[in-house]
Design a protein around this motif. Structure first.
Motif, PDB file in Angstrom:
ATOM      1  N   UNK A   1     -40.844 -88.625  34.389  1.00  0.00           N
ATOM      2  CA  UNK A   1     -42.215 -88.268  34.736  1.00  0.00           C
ATOM      3  C   UNK A   1     -42.173 -87.126  35.737  1.00  0.00           C
ATOM      4  N   UNK A   2     -43.194 -86.263  35.668  1.00  0.00           N
ATOM      5  CA  UNK A   2     -43.263 -85.172  36.630  1.00  0.00           C
ATOM      6  C   UNK A   2     -44.375 -85.478  37.622  1.00  0.00           C
ATOM      7  N   UNK A   3     -44.083 -85.325  38.893  1.00  0.00           N
ATOM      8  CA  UNK A   3     -45.055 -85.576  39.957  1.00  0.00           C
ATOM      9  C   UNK A   3     -45.297 -84.285  40.714  1.00  0.00           C
ATOM     10  N   UNK A   4     -46.527 -84.120  41.189  1.00  0.00           N
ATOM     11  CA  UNK A   4     -46.910 -82.888  41.892  1.00  0.00           C
ATOM     12  C   UNK A   4     -47.321 -83.238  43.312  1.00  0.00           C
ATOM     13  N   UNK A   5     -47.118 -82.273  44.199  1.00  0.00           N
ATOM     14  CA  UNK A   5     -47.299 -82.554  45.625  1.00  0.00           C
ATOM     15  C   UNK A   5     -48.163 -81.508  46.304  1.00  0.00           C
ATOM     16  N   UNK A   6     -48.930 -81.987  47.307  1.00  0.00           N
ATOM     17  CA  UNK A   6     -49.828 -81.098  48.037  1.00  0.00           C
ATOM     18  C   UNK A   6     -49.062 -80.272  49.055  1.00  0.00           C
ATOM     19  N   UNK A   7     -47.862 -80.708  49.379  1.00  0.00           N
ATOM     20  CA  UNK A   7     -47.132 -80.058  50.459  1.00  0.00           C
ATOM     21  C   UNK A   7     -45.640 -80.310  50.270  1.00  0.00           C
ATOM     22  N   UNK A   8     -44.823 -79.377  50.748  1.00  0.00           N
ATOM     23  CA  UNK A   8     -43.371 -79.547  50.609  1.00  0.00           C
ATOM     24  C   UNK A   8     -42.890 -80.802  51.321  1.00  0.00           C
ATOM     25  N   UNK A   9     -43.559 -81.168  52.411  1.00  0.00           N
ATOM     26  CA  UNK A   9     -43.107 -82.358  53.145  1.00  0.00           C
ATOM     27  C   UNK A   9     -43.362 -83.626  52.322  1.00  0.00           C
ATOM     28  N   UNK A  10     -44.434 -83.627  51.527  1.00  0.00           N
ATOM     29  CA  UNK A  10     -44.682 -84.762  50.637  1.00  0.00           C
ATOM     30  C   UNK A  10     -43.587 -84.838  49.576  1.00  0.00           C
ATOM     31  N   UNK A  11     -43.221 -83.681  49.040  1.00  0.00           N
ATOM     32  CA  UNK A  11     -42.181 -83.682  48.020  1.00  0.00           C
ATOM     33  C   UNK A  11     -40.851 -84.156  48.611  1.00  0.00           C
ATOM     34  N   UNK A  12     -40.552 -83.715  49.824  1.00  0.00           N
ATOM     35  CA  UNK A  12     -39.306 -84.128  50.469  1.00  0.00           C
ATOM     36  C   UNK A  12     -39.299 -85.640  50.688  1.00  0.00           C
ATOM     37  N   UNK A  13     -40.436 -86.185  51.109  1.00  0.00           N
ATOM     38  CA  UNK A  13     -40.527 -87.633  51.337  1.00  0.00           C
ATOM     39  C   UNK A  13     -40.337 -88.382  50.025  1.00  0.00           C
ATOM     40  N   UNK A  14     -40.944 -87.869  48.961  1.00  0.00           N
ATOM     41  CA  UNK A  14     -40.809 -88.507  47.651  1.00  0.00           C
ATOM     42  C   UNK A  14     -39.360 -88.469  47.183  1.00  0.00           C
ATOM     43  N   UNK A  15     -38.702 -87.344  47.372  1.00  0.00           N
ATOM     44  CA  UNK A  15     -37.334 -87.220  46.882  1.00  0.00           C
ATOM     45  C   UNK A  15     -36.364 -88.079  47.689  1.00  0.00           C
ATOM     46  N   UNK A  16     -36.698 -88.349  48.937  1.00  0.00           N
ATOM     47  CA  UNK A  16     -35.847 -89.238  49.731  1.00  0.00           C
ATOM     48  C   UNK A  16     -35.891 -90.656  49.179  1.00  0.00           C
ATOM     49  N   UNK A  17     -37.087 -91.138  48.812  1.00  0.00           N
ATOM     50  CA  UNK A  17     -37.192 -92.513  48.318  1.00  0.00           C
ATOM     51  C   UNK A  17     -38.360 -92.629  47.344  1.00  0.00           C
ATOM     52  N   UNK A  18     -38.165 -92.130  46.126  1.00  0.00           N
ATOM     53  CA  UNK A  18     -39.249 -92.105  45.133  1.00  0.00           C
ATOM     54  C   UNK A  18     -39.860 -93.477  44.855  1.00  0.00           C
ATOM     55  N   UNK A  19     -39.043 -94.502  44.857  1.00  0.00           N
ATOM     56  CA  UNK A  19     -39.573 -95.825  44.484  1.00  0.00           C
ATOM     57  C   UNK A  19     -40.595 -96.345  45.481  1.00  0.00           C
ATOM     58  N   UNK A  20     -40.471 -95.884  46.717  1.00  0.00           N
ATOM     59  CA  UNK A  20     -41.414 -96.311  47.750  1.00  0.00           C
ATOM     60  C   UNK A  20     -42.844 -95.885  47.413  1.00  0.00           C
ATOM     61  N   UNK A  21     -42.964 -94.808  46.646  1.00  0.00           N
ATOM     62  CA  UNK A  21     -44.289 -94.237  46.386  1.00  0.00           C
ATOM     63  C   UNK A  21     -44.806 -94.538  44.997  1.00  0.00           C
ATOM     64  N   UNK A  22     -44.011 -95.255  44.198  1.00  0.00           N
ATOM     65  CA  UNK A  22     -44.428 -95.519  42.828  1.00  0.00           C
ATOM     66  C   UNK A  22     -44.682 -97.000  42.648  1.00  0.00           C
ATOM     67  N   UNK A  23     -45.593 -97.359  41.758  1.00  0.00           N
ATOM     68  CA  UNK A  23     -45.799 -98.776  41.478  1.00  0.00           C
ATOM     69  C   UNK A  23     -44.523 -99.374  40.910  1.00  0.00           C
TER      70      UNK A  23
END
Ligand SMILES: [Zn+2]
Length: 67
Positions: free
Chosen positions: A26-48
């Motif tokens: 799946x492709x996810x889009x981010x409002x800010x680079x810091x959001x993308x960095x947080x997602x890439x550190x722990x993607x499962x934390x942000x997904x159902x």
């Protein structure tokens, strides 16, 4: 529009300021680079949690806040 999985803001997928990241096909889009960095550190934390595909680095602490 799609929703930034980190901060739940709406993001235009054609010009996402934070870029995008692919996770499990799946492709996810981010409002800010810091959001993308947080997602890439722990993607499962942000997904159902779909209750499948246990990760090798599965961390039970992720689920302490559930229920
Ligand atoms: Zn964001």
């Amino acid at each position: 529009m799609v929703v930034d999985p980190v901060c739940q803001k709406e993001v235009d997928e054609k010009s996402a300021p934070g870029g995008k990241a692919r996770f499990r096909g799946e492709v996810y889009y981010f409002c800010d680079k810091s959001c993308r960095a947080a997602f890439q550190r722990s993607p499962q934390k942000y997904l159902p949690n779909k209750g499948e595909e246990k990760e090798l680095n599965y961390d039970p602490r992720m689920f302490l806040g559930d229920m």
